[in-house]
Design a protein around this motif. Sequence first.
Motif, PDB file in Angstrom:
ATOM      1  N   THR A 186       0.833  -1.210   0.000  1.00 49.27           N
ATOM      2  CA  THR A 186       0.000   0.000   0.000  1.00 49.27           C
ATOM      3  C   THR A 186       0.866   1.258   0.000  1.00 49.27           C
ATOM      4  OG1 THR A 186      -0.191  -0.110   2.424  1.00 49.27           O
ATOM      5  CG2 THR A 186      -1.935  -1.159   1.134  1.00 49.27           C
ATOM      6  N   ALA A 187       2.002   1.220   0.690  1.00 49.07           N
ATOM      7  CA  ALA A 187       2.896   2.380   0.684  1.00 49.07           C
ATOM      8  C   ALA A 187       3.424   2.637  -0.720  1.00 49.07           C
ATOM      9  CB  ALA A 187       4.047   2.162   1.657  1.00 49.07           C
ATOM     10  N   SER A 188       3.739   1.572  -1.444  1.00 50.26           N
ATOM     11  CA  SER A 188       4.224   1.722  -2.814  1.00 50.26           C
ATOM     12  C   SER A 188       3.155   2.327  -3.711  1.00 50.26           C
ATOM     13  CB  SER A 188       4.669   0.368  -3.360  1.00 50.26           C
ATOM     14  OG  SER A 188       5.075   0.463  -4.706  1.00 50.26           O
ATOM     15  N   LEU A 189       1.918   1.860  -3.559  1.00 51.91           N
ATOM     16  CA  LEU A 189       0.825   2.409  -4.362  1.00 51.91           C
ATOM     17  C   LEU A 189       0.589   3.878  -4.030  1.00 51.91           C
ATOM     18  CD1 LEU A 189      -1.752  -0.540  -4.279  1.00 51.91           C
ATOM     19  CD2 LEU A 189      -0.159   0.050  -6.108  1.00 51.91           C
ATOM     20  N   GLN A 190       0.698   4.226  -2.757  1.00 54.12           N
ATOM     21  CA  GLN A 190       0.502   5.629  -2.370  1.00 54.12           C
ATOM     22  C   GLN A 190       1.606   6.517  -2.923  1.00 54.12           C
ATOM     23  OE1 GLN A 190       0.246   4.931   1.828  1.00 54.12           O
ATOM     24  NE2 GLN A 190      -1.970   4.601   1.805  1.00 54.12           N
ATOM     25  N   ARG A 191       2.842   6.014  -2.938  1.00 52.52           N
ATOM     26  CA  ARG A 191       3.938   6.805  -3.512  1.00 52.52           C
ATOM     27  C   ARG A 191       3.726   7.017  -5.007  1.00 52.52           C
ATOM     28  NH1 ARG A 191       7.120   3.500  -0.108  1.00 52.52           N
ATOM     29  NH2 ARG A 191       7.624   2.131  -1.874  1.00 52.52           N
ATOM     30  N   SER A 192       3.267   5.965  -5.681  1.00 50.71           N
ATOM     31  CA  SER A 192       2.993   6.089  -7.114  1.00 50.71           C
ATOM     32  C   SER A 192       1.882   7.099  -7.368  1.00 50.71           C
ATOM     33  CB  SER A 192       2.626   4.724  -7.703  1.00 50.71           C
ATOM     34  OG  SER A 192       3.728   3.838  -7.656  1.00 50.71           O
ATOM     35  N   ALA A 193       0.840   7.057  -6.519  1.00 51.87           N
ATOM     36  CA  ALA A 193      -0.271   7.998  -6.675  1.00 51.87           C
ATOM     37  C   ALA A 193       0.201   9.428  -6.446  1.00 51.87           C
ATOM     38  CB  ALA A 193      -1.403   7.637  -5.716  1.00 51.87           C
ATOM     39  N   GLU A 205      -2.020   6.699 -10.574  1.00 56.29           N
ATOM     40  CA  GLU A 205      -3.028   6.102  -9.716  1.00 56.29           C
ATOM     41  C   GLU A 205      -3.052   4.581  -9.912  1.00 56.29           C
ATOM     42  OE1 GLU A 205      -4.829   7.559  -7.443  1.00 56.29           O
ATOM     43  OE2 GLU A 205      -4.123   9.592  -7.889  1.00 56.29           O
ATOM     44  N   PRO A 206      -3.380   3.818  -8.850  1.00 56.67           N
ATOM     45  CA  PRO A 206      -3.461   2.367  -8.994  1.00 56.67           C
ATOM     46  C   PRO A 206      -4.606   1.972  -9.923  1.00 56.67           C
ATOM     47  CG  PRO A 206      -4.286   3.063  -6.848  1.00 56.67           C
ATOM     48  CD  PRO A 206      -3.648   4.271  -7.475  1.00 56.67           C
ATOM     49  N   ASP A 207      -4.391   0.927 -10.712  1.00 52.97           N
ATOM     50  CA  ASP A 207      -5.443   0.473 -11.612  1.00 52.97           C
ATOM     51  C   ASP A 207      -6.413  -0.444 -10.866  1.00 52.97           C
ATOM     52  OD1 ASP A 207      -4.157  -1.978 -11.358  1.00 52.97           O
ATOM     53  OD2 ASP A 207      -3.238  -1.903 -13.342  1.00 52.97           O
ATOM     54  N   GLN A 208      -7.422  -0.923 -11.574  1.00 56.71           N
ATOM     55  CA  GLN A 208      -8.464  -1.729 -10.950  1.00 56.71           C
ATOM     56  C   GLN A 208      -7.912  -3.031 -10.380  1.00 56.71           C
ATOM     57  OE1 GLN A 208     -10.969   0.480 -10.343  1.00 56.71           O
ATOM     58  NE2 GLN A 208     -12.405  -1.139 -10.885  1.00 56.71           N
ATOM     59  N   ILE A 209      -6.927  -3.612 -11.040  1.00 57.32           N
ATOM     60  CA  ILE A 209      -6.358  -4.862 -10.539  1.00 57.32           C
ATOM     61  C   ILE A 209      -5.643  -4.627  -9.212  1.00 57.32           C
ATOM     62  CG2 ILE A 209      -4.633  -6.659 -10.980  1.00 57.32           C
ATOM     63  CD1 ILE A 209      -5.328  -6.428 -13.941  1.00 57.32           C
ATOM     64  N   ALA A 210      -4.844  -3.572  -9.145  1.00 62.40           N
ATOM     65  CA  ALA A 210      -4.156  -3.265  -7.894  1.00 62.40           C
ATOM     66  C   ALA A 210      -5.152  -2.977  -6.776  1.00 62.40           C
ATOM     67  CB  ALA A 210      -3.225  -2.073  -8.088  1.00 62.40           C
ATOM     68  N   LEU A 211      -6.198  -2.218  -7.093  1.00 62.08           N
ATOM     69  CA  LEU A 211      -7.213  -1.908  -6.085  1.00 62.08           C
ATOM     70  C   LEU A 211      -7.934  -3.166  -5.619  1.00 62.08           C
ATOM     71  CD1 LEU A 211      -8.711   1.376  -7.574  1.00 62.08           C
ATOM     72  CD2 LEU A 211      -7.265   1.158  -5.532  1.00 62.08           C
ATOM     73  N   ALA A 212      -8.222  -4.064  -6.562  1.00 64.41           N
ATOM     74  CA  ALA A 212      -8.891  -5.316  -6.196  1.00 64.41           C
ATOM     75  C   ALA A 212      -8.013  -6.145  -5.272  1.00 64.41           C
ATOM     76  CB  ALA A 212      -9.244  -6.104  -7.457  1.00 64.41           C
ATOM     77  N   HIS A 213      -6.718  -6.149  -5.540  1.00 61.97           N
ATOM     78  CA  HIS A 213      -5.817  -6.919  -4.693  1.00 61.97           C
ATOM     79  C   HIS A 213      -5.655  -6.291  -3.322  1.00 61.97           C
ATOM     80  CE1 HIS A 213      -3.796  -9.100  -8.326  1.00 61.97           C
ATOM     81  NE2 HIS A 213      -4.997  -9.556  -8.038  1.00 61.97           N
ATOM     82  N   VAL A 214      -5.643  -4.957  -3.254  1.00 57.12           N
ATOM     83  CA  VAL A 214      -5.641  -4.297  -1.942  1.00 57.12           C
ATOM     84  C   VAL A 214      -6.907  -4.672  -1.174  1.00 57.12           C
ATOM     85  CG1 VAL A 214      -5.735  -2.088  -0.744  1.00 57.12           C
ATOM     86  CG2 VAL A 214      -4.172  -2.378  -2.659  1.00 57.12           C
ATOM     87  N   GLY A 215      -8.034  -4.679  -1.855  1.00 57.50           N
ATOM     88  CA  GLY A 215      -9.285  -5.052  -1.201  1.00 57.50           C
ATOM     89  C   GLY A 215      -9.257  -6.478  -0.690  1.00 57.50           C
ATOM     90  N   GLU A 216      -8.729  -7.397  -1.488  1.00 55.82           N
ATOM     91  CA  GLU A 216      -8.637  -8.792  -1.045  1.00 55.82           C
ATOM     92  C   GLU A 216      -7.717  -8.915   0.164  1.00 55.82           C
ATOM     93  OE1 GLU A 216      -7.074 -13.177  -2.569  1.00 55.82           O
ATOM     94  OE2 GLU A 216      -7.600 -11.660  -4.061  1.00 55.82           O
ATOM     95  N   ILE A 217      -6.590  -8.231   0.116  1.00 59.39           N
ATOM     96  CA  ILE A 217      -5.660  -8.279   1.246  1.00 59.39           C
ATOM     97  C   ILE A 217      -6.304  -7.709   2.500  1.00 59.39           C
ATOM     98  CG2 ILE A 217      -3.514  -7.275   2.140  1.00 59.39           C
ATOM     99  CD1 ILE A 217      -2.422  -7.498  -0.753  1.00 59.39           C
ATOM    100  N   ASP A 218      -7.048  -6.613   2.346  1.00 59.99           N
ATOM    101  CA  ASP A 218      -7.702  -5.990   3.497  1.00 59.99           C
ATOM    102  C   ASP A 218      -8.699  -6.935   4.160  1.00 59.99           C
ATOM    103  OD1 ASP A 218      -8.582  -3.464   5.070  1.00 59.99           O
ATOM    104  OD2 ASP A 218     -10.442  -4.267   4.227  1.00 59.99           O
ATOM    105  N   ARG A 219      -9.551  -7.553   3.371  1.00 66.83           N
ATOM    106  CA  ARG A 219     -10.555  -8.431   3.997  1.00 66.83           C
ATOM    107  C   ARG A 219      -9.910  -9.703   4.548  1.00 66.83           C
ATOM    108  NH1 ARG A 219     -11.861 -12.256   0.109  1.00 66.83           N
ATOM    109  NH2 ARG A 219     -11.656 -11.619  -2.089  1.00 66.83           N
TER     110      ARG A 219
END
Length: 373
Positions: free
Chosen positions: A250-257, A262-276
């Motif tokens: 998540t820190a890497s995605l925030q630095r990129s943003a 911005e993170p794409d849908q795949i990255a966001l989906a994987h963050v969501g899976e990791i979160d749950r």
Amino acid sequence: MNGNSPSHSPLPAMIRPVRISSGAADLDAIGPLLSEAQAAVGDVPALLDLAKTVGTTAPKPGEGRTAFLWEMLASVTAVDVAAGRVLEPHLDAAAILGQAAGLAAGEGRDFPELDGIRFDGAWGVFAAEAPGLRLEAKAANGGFLLHGSKPWCSLAAQLDHAVLTAQVEGGGRAAFAVDLHADGVSFADPEWTSRGLREIRSGTVHFDAVPAVPLGGAGWYYQRPGFAWGGMGVAACWLGGAVAVARSFTASLQRSADGGREPDQIALAHVGEIDRTLAALTGYLAQTAARIDAGGLSGGGAWREALRVRGSVATAVERIQTLVSQNLGPAPLAFDERYGKRMADLALYVRQHHAMRDDAQLGSLTLAGDTPW
């Protein structure tokens, strides 16, 4: 929680407690420990000194603060996987010794053998077996002497004492406490080639008529509920490693943003899976810790629950590592020392789980008893 406290400097975002169920004040109290663990990364003697200090105050499983114990283990492992790998067996050994003393007291007898053991040293727990190696405990002069070899003894030459298992006359294995500085103890060169846990070298220790203190009788080490509780403590360490991997992602995605990507849908989906996944695991461990402290996992069902916990955490670790590695690609593995070390350390550490063989054991227990579903 951010681990900040008026008594110490704010911790970096990546170095903060892993919450299972404790409140802010308890989590905040872990902050200084994490700062010390960070300062000791890669320095095994310093990590052992830290383990000895923590061991004097850390709670023991089943005594009312099991979730906090697991938070300590998870949080240190989130700082550095090897640091957690040093801390966990020292705390487990302290718990085993306490359980053995409690067993003796419950049977109405003293345990004078423990009087000669120095508790202020660094401890390990050696219970692994390997083909072609055998450690035996033989009765002699009213006590026991160890003969043979024990494999997979992590950091043995740098420890003071260990709780280990040995074959006993009449069959079965029993636990013993042993002084690793005693005459007759020798350490084989581990020839450790692993890229993971490079500082936690594991090798074979040889024993030639070495005195040992029995802890319980044959089978006690494995039959006690503390065996299952300790196994779940290891899973808490794995969880901490997975949290660290997720935080780096998540820190890497925030630095990129911040840089305009911005993170794409795949990255966001994987963050969501990791979160749950992490939310479900921490909730499960919180519930399990509460059951342990309430006495609900003090019988035969403890190991079955440990298999569930360990399997669930191990599966999640491997999934999170896969998702993060796929998203971040080869660059951090090639150029980010801390990230690469964490991924390699965690991949080796989680292999203490026996994967489908543990699931097969759980399946057998499930068919033989009631199911919660």
